[in-house]
Design an enzyme around this catalytic site. Structure first.
Site: not given
Ligand code: 5RP
Length: 227
Positions: A87-88, A98-99, A107
């Protein structure tokens, strides 16, 4: 500890949660890469067998194939036992943004079909309020995206078309993403409903009431938070 070590830590803890025979949703991103590697090690050692996964992106599909993780589709397995994804942003209610990796639409579909949804993050992703650390990714149809963008602007967001290699970024479905900055999101369910009502919006990165637990990587070790 650097952020890669924290991501590896939570990927490994999440892989320990998987049981033989489970049908899995496989998230997308740099944290999930570590989860897939840890899963492969458990498969290789014979500790785990009979699992099958639905990938949430072409990227994850390719990684899983390289690692020899068996794959399926939602057409064959419409109900999953467990999804693990990154997640972000994660707020105290386990609501998410997310995304940033661009896979939000698949997702969310995969997470919604899972009995359990474990989110794995390093501690930098924990926020008090959503929309304070990163923009909200909104997936839109390329047709008329400028008009869709104006409707989002009317919700007090600042949408910006995401670019990659000097061209509009395209999702696995060929759609565009509007990275939309809010001055903090004070009422996420209301915003989600407003976005869902805009023609041209195909999905957004607000994942509300979906995560059942969150594994947070911290310098003092993994913290497992459950509802
Ligand atoms: C992709 C997502 C990822 O899960 C989110 O961006 C986290 O990515 P990362 O683990 O590389 O920080 O939502 O659509």
């Amino acid at each position: 500890m650097n952020s890669e070590s924290l991501k590896k830590m939570v990927g490994e803890v999440a892989a320990q949660q998987v049981q033989s025979g489970q049908k899995l949703g496989l998230g997308t991103g740099s944290t999930i890469r570590y989860f897939l590697e840890a899963l492969q090690l458990r498969l290789q050692s014979g500790e785990l067998d009979g699992i099958i996964g639905v990938p949430t992106s072409i990227q994850t599909e390719q990684q899983a194939i390289q690692l020899g993780i068996p794959l399926t589709t939602l057409a064959e397995q419409p109900q999953l036992d467990l999804t693990v994804d990154g997640a972000d942003e994660v707020d105290p209610q386990f609501d998410l943004i997310k995304g940033l990796g661009g896979a939000l639409l698949r997702e969310k579909i995969v997470a919604a079909t899972s009995s359990r949804f474990i989110v794995i993050v390093d501690e930098s992703k924990m926020v008090v309020q959503l929309g304070t650390r990163c923009p909200l990714p909104i997936e839109v149809l390329p047709f008329g995206w400028e008009a869709t963008s104006r409707s989002i602007l009317a919700l007090d967001g600042q949408p910006e078309l995401r670019f990659a290699d000097e061209k509009p970024f395209q999702t696995d479905q060929g759609n565009y993403i509007l990275n939309t900055t809010f001055d903090g999101i004070s009422d996420a369910p209301r915003l989600a409903a407003q976005l869902d009502a805009i023609p041209g919006v195909l999905g957004h990165g607000l994942f509300l009431n979906l995560a059942t637990s969150v594994i947070v990587g911290t310098d003092s070790g993994p913290r497992v938070l459950s509802r």
